[in-house]
Design a protein around this motif. Structure first.
Motif, PDB file in Angstrom:
ATOM      1  N   ASP A 176       0.846  -1.798   0.626  1.00 13.62           N
ATOM      2  CA  ASP A 176      -0.005  -0.002  -0.500  1.00 13.62           C
ATOM      3  C   ASP A 176       0.403   1.738  -0.022  1.00 13.62           C
ATOM      4  O   ASP A 176       1.290   1.483  -1.128  1.00 13.62           O
ATOM      5  N   ASP A 177       0.940   2.060   1.623  1.00 11.25           N
ATOM      6  CA  ASP A 177       1.706   3.396   1.259  1.00 11.25           C
ATOM      7  C   ASP A 177       2.636   3.116   1.875  1.00 11.25           C
ATOM      8  O   ASP A 177       3.707   4.285   2.242  1.00 11.25           O
ATOM      9  N   VAL A 178       3.451   1.686   2.132  1.00 16.23           N
ATOM     10  CA  VAL A 178       4.348   1.940   2.926  1.00 16.23           C
ATOM     11  C   VAL A 178       5.502   0.935   2.003  1.00 16.23           C
ATOM     12  O   VAL A 178       4.343   0.496   2.066  1.00 16.23           O
ATOM     13  N   ALA A 179       6.564   1.315   2.330  1.00 15.51           N
ATOM     14  CA  ALA A 179       7.346  -0.134   1.858  1.00 15.51           C
ATOM     15  C   ALA A 179       8.381  -0.284   3.032  1.00 15.51           C
ATOM     16  O   ALA A 179       9.497  -0.054   3.878  1.00 15.51           O
ATOM     17  N   LEU A 180       7.876  -1.767   4.003  1.00 15.45           N
ATOM     18  CA  LEU A 180       9.171  -2.001   4.924  1.00 15.45           C
ATOM     19  C   LEU A 180       9.720  -2.524   5.092  1.00 15.45           C
ATOM     20  O   LEU A 180      10.170  -3.201   4.002  1.00 15.45           O
ATOM     21  N   PRO A 181      11.047  -2.195   5.997  1.00 13.98           N
ATOM     22  CA  PRO A 181      12.441  -2.770   5.464  1.00 13.98           C
ATOM     23  C   PRO A 181      12.443  -4.237   6.088  1.00 13.98           C
ATOM     24  O   PRO A 181      12.184  -4.365   6.973  1.00 13.98           O
ATOM     25  N   PHE A 182      13.336  -5.098   5.677  1.00 17.57           N
ATOM     26  CA  PHE A 182      13.085  -6.209   6.216  1.00 17.57           C
ATOM     27  C   PHE A 182      15.141  -6.292   5.099  1.00 17.57           C
ATOM     28  O   PHE A 182      15.094  -5.579   4.870  1.00 17.57           O
ATOM     29  N   PHE A 183      15.211  -7.417   6.108  1.00 22.33           N
ATOM     30  CA  PHE A 183      17.306  -7.505   5.689  1.00 22.33           C
ATOM     31  C   PHE A 183      17.309  -9.226   5.661  1.00 22.33           C
ATOM     32  O   PHE A 183      16.702  -9.902   6.050  1.00 22.33           O
ATOM     33  N   ARG A 184      18.218  -8.876   4.378  1.00 22.02           N
ATOM     34  CA  ARG A 184      18.615 -10.788   3.810  1.00 22.02           C
ATOM     35  C   ARG A 184      20.163 -10.366   4.298  1.00 22.02           C
ATOM     36  O   ARG A 184      20.680  -9.462   4.250  1.00 22.02           O
ATOM     37  N   PRO A 185      20.260 -11.661   4.096  1.00 19.50           N
ATOM     38  CA  PRO A 185      22.457 -11.798   3.985  1.00 19.50           C
ATOM     39  C   PRO A 185      22.699 -11.320   2.545  1.00 19.50           C
ATOM     40  O   PRO A 185      22.252 -11.199   1.870  1.00 19.50           O
ATOM     41  N   VAL A 186      23.904 -10.582   3.004  1.00 16.40           N
ATOM     42  CA  VAL A 186      25.185 -10.096   1.781  1.00 16.40           C
ATOM     43  C   VAL A 186      25.510 -11.373   1.363  1.00 16.40           C
ATOM     44  O   VAL A 186      26.030 -12.211   1.948  1.00 16.40           O
ATOM     45  N   LYS A 187      24.858 -11.071   0.048  1.00 15.54           N
ATOM     46  CA  LYS A 187      25.113 -11.878  -0.851  1.00 15.54           C
ATOM     47  C   LYS A 187      27.438 -11.630  -0.584  1.00 15.54           C
ATOM     48  O   LYS A 187      27.751 -10.961  -1.270  1.00 15.54           O
ATOM     49  N   ALA A 188      28.394 -13.390  -1.265  1.00 19.85           N
ATOM     50  CA  ALA A 188      29.980 -13.042  -1.588  1.00 19.85           C
ATOM     51  C   ALA A 188      29.698 -12.584  -2.713  1.00 19.85           C
ATOM     52  O   ALA A 188      28.775 -13.130  -3.478  1.00 19.85           O
TER      53      ALA A 188
END
Length: 137
Positions: free
Chosen positions: A125-137
């Protein structure tokens, strides 16, 4: 990321607007004090360090590390089948500034304290939720 029906969305306030909408431009926006340059989260109208009211959103790198985590095994919501990872992520800019979020694109057996992660956004909707993922090598 794809939209997921059933997620409870945050209420946007004047202070939190930049945080919740920055992801539409692929930016993690965190409040920062203009006086002492400390980062502030959650976003509030004054710096908790120096008490300055000269604060506002700035773009952070979106990089961090897992400071703590738990793996949810209970089916609280049908849209989110377990298991999934809830994590506290400390920002590279200032490790005492932490976001409680979900880790995505990460096997529950692979998550560990200190794991480098990067932000990804889930547009709802009107938000962009910040999630995190592992940094790819």
């Amino acid at each position: 990321m794809s939209n997921q029906a059933g997620r409870m969305l945050p209420e946007i306030t004047p202070e939190s607007r930049e945080f919740w909408t920055g992801g539409f431009e692929d930016e993690l926006r965190i409040y920062r004090c203009k006086a002492c340059r400390g980062w502030i989260h959650p976003p509030v109208g004054a710096c908790w360090r120096c008490r300055s009211r000269d604060v506002g959103a700035e773009v952070a790198s979106g990089k961090g590390r897992v400071a703590a985590f738990t793996i949810n095994h209970h089916p609280w919501f049908p849209a989110f089948p377990p298991p999934y990872i809830i994590a506290m992520v400390e920002l590279d800019e200032q490790p005492d500034v932490r976001l409680t979020t979900c880790l995505v694109e990460c096997d529950v057996d692979a998550v560990e304290i200190g794991m480098p992660v990067e932000v990804v956004f889930d547009e709802q909707d009107d938000v962009a939720l910040p999630f995190f993922r592992p940094v790819k090598a």
